[in-house]
Design an enzyme around this catalytic site. Structure first.
Site, PDB file in Angstrom:
ATOM      1  N   VAL A 140       0.826  -1.212   0.000  1.00  0.00           N
ATOM      2  CA  VAL A 140       0.000   0.000   0.000  1.00  0.00           C
ATOM      3  C   VAL A 140       0.861   1.264   0.000  1.00  0.00           C
ATOM      4  O   VAL A 140       0.724   2.134  -0.866  1.00  0.00           O
ATOM      5  CB  VAL A 140      -0.951   0.001   1.217  1.00  0.00           C
ATOM      6  CG1 VAL A 140      -1.587   1.361   1.418  1.00  0.00           C
ATOM      7  CG2 VAL A 140      -2.039  -1.045   0.998  1.00  0.00           C
TER       8      VAL A 140
ATOM      9  N   THR B  92      -5.466  -0.546   7.432  1.00  0.00           N
ATOM     10  CA  THR B  92      -6.817  -0.976   7.815  1.00  0.00           C
ATOM     11  C   THR B  92      -6.840  -1.196   9.327  1.00  0.00           C
ATOM     12  O   THR B  92      -6.142  -2.075   9.832  1.00  0.00           O
ATOM     13  CB  THR B  92      -7.181  -2.271   7.075  1.00  0.00           C
ATOM     14  OG1 THR B  92      -7.074  -2.024   5.682  1.00  0.00           O
ATOM     15  CG2 THR B  92      -8.587  -2.730   7.436  1.00  0.00           C
TER      16      THR B  92
ATOM     17  N   PHE C  63      -8.494   1.310  -0.772  1.00  0.00           N
ATOM     18  CA  PHE C  63      -9.311   0.274  -1.424  1.00  0.00           C
ATOM     19  C   PHE C  63      -8.624  -0.323  -2.646  1.00  0.00           C
ATOM     20  O   PHE C  63      -9.256  -1.037  -3.414  1.00  0.00           O
ATOM     21  CB  PHE C  63     -10.677   0.856  -1.824  1.00  0.00           C
ATOM     22  CG  PHE C  63     -11.499   1.262  -0.631  1.00  0.00           C
ATOM     23  CD1 PHE C  63     -12.272   0.319   0.045  1.00  0.00           C
ATOM     24  CD2 PHE C  63     -11.476   2.552  -0.145  1.00  0.00           C
ATOM     25  CE1 PHE C  63     -13.011   0.676   1.161  1.00  0.00           C
ATOM     26  CE2 PHE C  63     -12.213   2.922   0.965  1.00  0.00           C
ATOM     27  CZ  PHE C  63     -12.990   1.986   1.628  1.00  0.00           C
ATOM     28  N   LEU C  64      -7.345  -0.019  -2.835  1.00  0.00           N
ATOM     29  CA  LEU C  64      -6.681  -0.559  -4.033  1.00  0.00           C
ATOM     30  C   LEU C  64      -6.637  -2.082  -3.986  1.00  0.00           C
ATOM     31  O   LEU C  64      -6.662  -2.687  -2.911  1.00  0.00           O
ATOM     32  CB  LEU C  64      -5.271   0.016  -4.173  1.00  0.00           C
ATOM     33  CG  LEU C  64      -4.232  -0.231  -3.069  1.00  0.00           C
ATOM     34  CD1 LEU C  64      -3.661  -1.633  -3.094  1.00  0.00           C
ATOM     35  CD2 LEU C  64      -3.115   0.791  -3.199  1.00  0.00           C
TER      36      LEU C  64
ATOM     37  N   PHE D 269     -17.290 -10.087  -8.410  1.00  0.00           N
ATOM     38  CA  PHE D 269     -17.053 -10.950  -7.242  1.00  0.00           C
ATOM     39  C   PHE D 269     -18.036 -12.106  -7.125  1.00  0.00           C
ATOM     40  O   PHE D 269     -18.433 -12.483  -6.028  1.00  0.00           O
ATOM     41  CB  PHE D 269     -17.060 -10.115  -5.953  1.00  0.00           C
ATOM     42  CG  PHE D 269     -15.680  -9.633  -5.608  1.00  0.00           C
ATOM     43  CD1 PHE D 269     -15.133  -8.546  -6.257  1.00  0.00           C
ATOM     44  CD2 PHE D 269     -14.909 -10.304  -4.676  1.00  0.00           C
ATOM     45  CE1 PHE D 269     -13.850  -8.130  -5.974  1.00  0.00           C
ATOM     46  CE2 PHE D 269     -13.632  -9.890  -4.383  1.00  0.00           C
ATOM     47  CZ  PHE D 269     -13.099  -8.794  -5.034  1.00  0.00           C
TER      48      PHE D 269
ATOM     49  N   GLY E 289     -14.234 -20.146  -6.650  1.00  0.00           N
ATOM     50  CA  GLY E 289     -12.799 -20.406  -6.714  1.00  0.00           C
ATOM     51  C   GLY E 289     -12.349 -21.281  -5.566  1.00  0.00           C
ATOM     52  O   GLY E 289     -13.177 -21.893  -4.885  1.00  0.00           O
TER      53      GLY E 289
ATOM     54  N   GLY F  53      -8.138 -15.445  -0.278  1.00  0.00           N
ATOM     55  CA  GLY F  53      -6.891 -15.390   0.488  1.00  0.00           C
ATOM     56  C   GLY F  53      -6.340 -13.994   0.419  1.00  0.00           C
ATOM     57  O   GLY F  53      -7.093 -13.026   0.274  1.00  0.00           O
TER      58      GLY F  53
ATOM     59  N   CYS G 184      -5.580  -9.299   2.992  1.00  0.00           N
ATOM     60  CA  CYS G 184      -6.657  -8.470   3.553  1.00  0.00           C
ATOM     61  C   CYS G 184      -7.900  -9.243   3.999  1.00  0.00           C
ATOM     62  O   CYS G 184      -8.251  -9.221   5.176  1.00  0.00           O
ATOM     63  CB  CYS G 184      -7.056  -7.398   2.539  1.00  0.00           C
ATOM     64  SG  CYS G 184      -5.743  -6.203   2.288  1.00  0.00           S
TER      65      CYS G 184
ATOM     66  N   LYS H  26      -3.978 -14.497  -6.002  1.00  0.00           N
ATOM     67  CA  LYS H  26      -4.761 -14.178  -7.191  1.00  0.00           C
ATOM     68  C   LYS H  26      -3.768 -13.792  -8.280  1.00  0.00           C
ATOM     69  O   LYS H  26      -2.555 -13.663  -7.994  1.00  0.00           O
ATOM     70  CB  LYS H  26      -5.759 -13.059  -6.924  1.00  0.00           C
ATOM     71  CG  LYS H  26      -5.110 -11.732  -6.613  1.00  0.00           C
ATOM     72  CD  LYS H  26      -6.152 -10.635  -6.520  1.00  0.00           C
ATOM     73  CE  LYS H  26      -5.494  -9.302  -6.238  1.00  0.00           C
ATOM     74  NZ  LYS H  26      -6.439  -8.195  -6.176  1.00  0.00           N
TER      75      LYS H  26
HETATM   76  N1  LIG Z   1      -2.160  -5.154   0.465  1.00  0.00           N
HETATM   77  C1  LIG Z   1      -3.339  -4.671   0.105  1.00  0.00           C
HETATM   78  O1  LIG Z   1      -3.879  -4.997  -0.957  1.00  0.00           O
HETATM   79  C2  LIG Z   1      -4.059  -3.686   0.995  1.00  0.00           C
HETATM   80  C3  LIG Z   1      -5.160  -2.981   0.497  1.00  0.00           C
HETATM   81  C4  LIG Z   1      -5.798  -2.066   1.307  1.00  0.00           C
HETATM   82  C5  LIG Z   1      -5.384  -1.886   2.615  1.00  0.00           C
HETATM   83  N2  LIG Z   1      -4.329  -2.605   3.101  1.00  0.00           N
HETATM   84  C6  LIG Z   1      -3.900  -2.348   4.470  1.00  0.00           C
HETATM   85  O2  LIG Z   1      -2.757  -1.497   4.440  1.00  0.00           O
HETATM   86  C7  LIG Z   1      -1.857  -1.843   5.487  1.00  0.00           C
HETATM   87  C8  LIG Z   1      -0.498  -2.180   4.908  1.00  0.00           C
HETATM   88  O3  LIG Z   1      -0.628  -3.337   4.107  1.00  0.00           O
HETATM   89  P1  LIG Z   1       0.526  -3.817   3.124  1.00  0.00           P
HETATM   90  O4  LIG Z   1      -0.014  -4.956   2.348  1.00  0.00           O
HETATM   91  O5  LIG Z   1       1.100  -2.627   2.430  1.00  0.00           O
HETATM   92  O6  LIG Z   1       1.593  -4.353   4.203  1.00  0.00           O
HETATM   93  P2  LIG Z   1       3.118  -4.744   3.952  1.00  0.00           P
HETATM   94  O7  LIG Z   1       3.426  -5.789   4.967  1.00  0.00           O
HETATM   95  O8  LIG Z   1       3.357  -5.009   2.498  1.00  0.00           O
HETATM   96  O9  LIG Z   1       3.913  -3.396   4.296  1.00  0.00           O
HETATM   97  C9  LIG Z   1       4.001  -2.869   5.580  1.00  0.00           C
HETATM   98  C10 LIG Z   1       5.354  -2.145   5.680  1.00  0.00           C
HETATM   99  O10 LIG Z   1       5.406  -1.433   6.910  1.00  0.00           O
HETATM  100  C11 LIG Z   1       6.736  -1.506   7.397  1.00  0.00           C
HETATM  101  N3  LIG Z   1       6.736  -1.193   8.825  1.00  0.00           N
HETATM  102  C12 LIG Z   1       6.245  -1.928   9.856  1.00  0.00           C
HETATM  103  N4  LIG Z   1       6.410  -1.273  11.018  1.00  0.00           N
HETATM  104  C13 LIG Z   1       7.005  -0.095  10.728  1.00  0.00           C
HETATM  105  C14 LIG Z   1       7.416   1.024  11.487  1.00  0.00           C
HETATM  106  N5  LIG Z   1       7.214   1.054  12.807  1.00  0.00           N
HETATM  107  N6  LIG Z   1       7.980   2.063  10.850  1.00  0.00           N
HETATM  108  C15 LIG Z   1       8.172   2.041   9.515  1.00  0.00           C
HETATM  109  N7  LIG Z   1       7.790   1.013   8.738  1.00  0.00           N
HETATM  110  C16 LIG Z   1       7.221  -0.036   9.335  1.00  0.00           C
HETATM  111  C17 LIG Z   1       7.163  -2.907   7.060  1.00  0.00           C
HETATM  112  O11 LIG Z   1       8.590  -3.030   7.063  1.00  0.00           O
HETATM  113  C18 LIG Z   1       6.545  -3.088   5.674  1.00  0.00           C
HETATM  114  O12 LIG Z   1       7.447  -2.698   4.645  1.00  0.00           O
HETATM  115  C19 LIG Z   1      -2.529  -2.977   6.244  1.00  0.00           C
HETATM  116  O13 LIG Z   1      -3.260  -2.446   7.321  1.00  0.00           O
HETATM  117  C20 LIG Z   1      -3.460  -3.573   5.225  1.00  0.00           C
HETATM  118  O14 LIG Z   1      -4.560  -4.208   5.815  1.00  0.00           O
HETATM  119  C21 LIG Z   1      -3.650  -3.481   2.314  1.00  0.00           C
END
Ligand SMILES: NC(=O)c1ccc[n+]([C@@H]2O[C@H](COP(=O)([O-])OP(=O)(O)OC[C@H]3O[C@@H](n4cnc5c(N)ncnc54)[C@H](O)[C@@H]3O)[C@@H](O)[C@H]2O)c1
Length: 435
Positions: A7, A117, A146-147, A246, A250, A254, A257, A318
């Site tokens: 994100v 989130t 929401f990406l 949706f 499948g 997974g 999220c 996916k």
């Molecule tokens: N992946 C998705 O598709 C998606 C979509 C919408 C929302 N989200 C939400 O966004 C958030 C992040 O998800 P993500 O998939 O990007 O996670 P991710 O695990 O890919 O990235 C999180 C990053 O935060 C860093 N980090 C952790 N603690 C830290 C700190 N104290 N200081 C600096 N950096 C720190 C980690 O090293 C990591 O690089 C989650 O809450 C997730 O639910 C994710």
């Protein structure tokens, strides 16, 4: 942008592309070193040119100095992970650690935005944590993301809507300016109170997970009664009250999220004395669904998978991502290994991420067809485009037995029957005409 994962990196790069000066800060030194060298640590279509261009132009920088990045910023996004805690609730350790860093490095009034989130009430906790360390004024807003992985850049650049929970008109004005370049075609910026914004993200993911589990169960029933879920899907998806998205059955949902967000919402419900029965059932249905491909294979092998060789196409949860977190494909591989099968895997993008879990317990095929060499069955777990129109004659030559178990309904059952395959997909009678 604190956190440069799936994100934070996408959002940071897109905000830089719109002309903002962005600092991506992360504790992960290896990740930051890669990014500085213009190497993208994740597979995400369209992301690399954005990072390269904006880093070259000086609008996007990367650092491990989180405190320094906070000091140099007017707006601080918190985009760190919120993995499930042992009881299913969202683990807010990383979010609150960033809040503390913000408080400690507050050198001028700032707007803090939770992008991660997080459950309702988190912004209030972030506010309290920051306030413990500073007297300076600041705002805390909630701007859930929401990406979709695999289309993340496109989704951020052209969002259906942007949800923004604000604590004041001043913060709303800044966020309106920040997002203006992305909503020029009139898609709404939805301003609301902070708790409603926090809840909106969970409600959206829970609704999508519900649709998936619902269709997976309908597909099972279709299979049992001799109906074709593809036709049923079209039949209901054309109802405007339902809509077509949706509704594909499948191997179970997974990714990073849905599983954790459904869990966290159930947990919030428990804490508030509001049982979310629907979601408990959604989760149970999904756990069952994640065994479906394995059970189908077991049936085809009369329960004797020990010593058999099975090719698995797809490891990512996916298509168009290398993310294997909670991937049903990995669940299938583990079930096959437990049953004593040898597993040969292929994925166009996820070998490196899958290797962290699977190690050397499986054979990684450089090419999809290499995975088939001598295998007694092919199982399809991810709907990558390159699997959609394969050379079936070649598949048949390579497989020791012409058996395909398809968790994504990629092929036409009649055609596969004509080609001499045993073809077992989801919710479709063998030899039916749909594809
Ligand atoms: N992946 C998705 O598709 C998606 C979509 C919408 C929302 N989200 C939400 O966004 C958030 C992040 O998800 P993500 O998939 O990007 O996670 P991710 O695990 O890919 O990235 C999180 C990053 O935060 C860093 N980090 C952790 N603690 C830290 C700190 N104290 N200081 C600096 N950096 C720190 C980690 O090293 C990591 O690089 C989650 O809450 C997730 O639910 C994710």
């Amino acid at each position: 942008m604190v956190g440069t994962g799936y994100v934070g990196l996408v959002v940071g790069a897109c905000l830089a592309e719109a002309g903002n000066d962005v600092i991506g800060a992360d504790l992960d030194e290896a990740k930051i070193a890669e990014l500085r060298a213009n190497r993208i640590p994740i597979y995400e279509p369209g992301l690399e040119p954005l990072v390269v261009r904006n880093q070259h132009d000086g609008r996007l920088q990367f650092t491990t100095d989180v405190g320094g990045a906070i000091e140099r910023s007017d707006i601080v996004f918190i985009a760190v992970g919120t993995p499930p805690d042992e009881d299913g609730s969202a683990d807010l350790r990383h979010v609150l650690a960033v809040a503390r860093a913000i408080g400690e490095h507050m050198n001028c009034p700032k707007i803090v935005i939770t992008k991660s989130t997080v459950p309702v009430g988190t912004a209030a906790r972030v506010r309290a944590e920051i306030a413990r360390h500073t007297q300076l004024p600041f705002h805390v807003c909630s701007n859930p993301e929401f990406l979709k992985e695999g289309a993340a850049v496109e989704d951020f650049m052209k969002p259906d809507r942007v949800v923004i929970g604000v604590d004041s008109p001043d913060a709303a004005q800044v966020l309106e300016e920040l997002y203006a370049p992305f909503v020029r075609t009139g898609n709404p910026l939805l301003f609301m109170d902070v708790p409603s914004a926090e809840m909106t993200k969970y409600a959206a993911n829970a609704m999508l997970a519900t649709r998936i589990s619902f269709m997976n169960q309908i597909a099972r029933l279709c299979e049992a009664v001799g109906a074709d879920v593809t036709l049923v899907r079209k039949g209901i998806g054309t109802d405007r009250r339902i809509g077509p998205a949706f509704l594909f059955p499948g191997p179970g949902y997974g990714g990073s999220c849905f599983p954790k967000d459904v869990k966290a919402l159930i947990r919030s419900g428990q804490e508030q004395g509001v049982p979310l029965d629907v979601l408990t059932a959604v989760e149970a249905a999904n756990e069952r669904q994640k065994r479906l491909l394995f059970e189908k294979l077991q049936r085809h092998f009369d329960g004797r998978l020990r010593g058999a060789s099975v090719a698995v196409w797809g490891l990512a949860f996916k298509a168009e991502t290398d993310d294997v977190r909670d991937s049903p494909a990995l669940a299938l591989v583990e079930q096959l290994l437990d049953a004593g099968a040898q597993v040969r895997v292929h994925d166009p993008a996820a070998h490196a991420t899958a290797r962290r879990t699977l190690g050397d317990r499986v054979t990684y095929a450089a090419h999809a067809y290499d995975a088939l060499q001598g295998a007694h069955a092919l199982a399809i777990a991810t709907e990558w485009l390159e699997y959609r129109n394969p050379d079936f004659e070649r598949i048949k030559r390579l497989l020791a037995r012409p058996l395909i178990v398809d968790g994504r309904n990629l092929y036409d059952p009649q055609r596969l029957a004509r080609l001499g395959f045993t073809y077992d997909s989801i919710g479709r009678p063998p030899g039916c005409a749909s594809s």
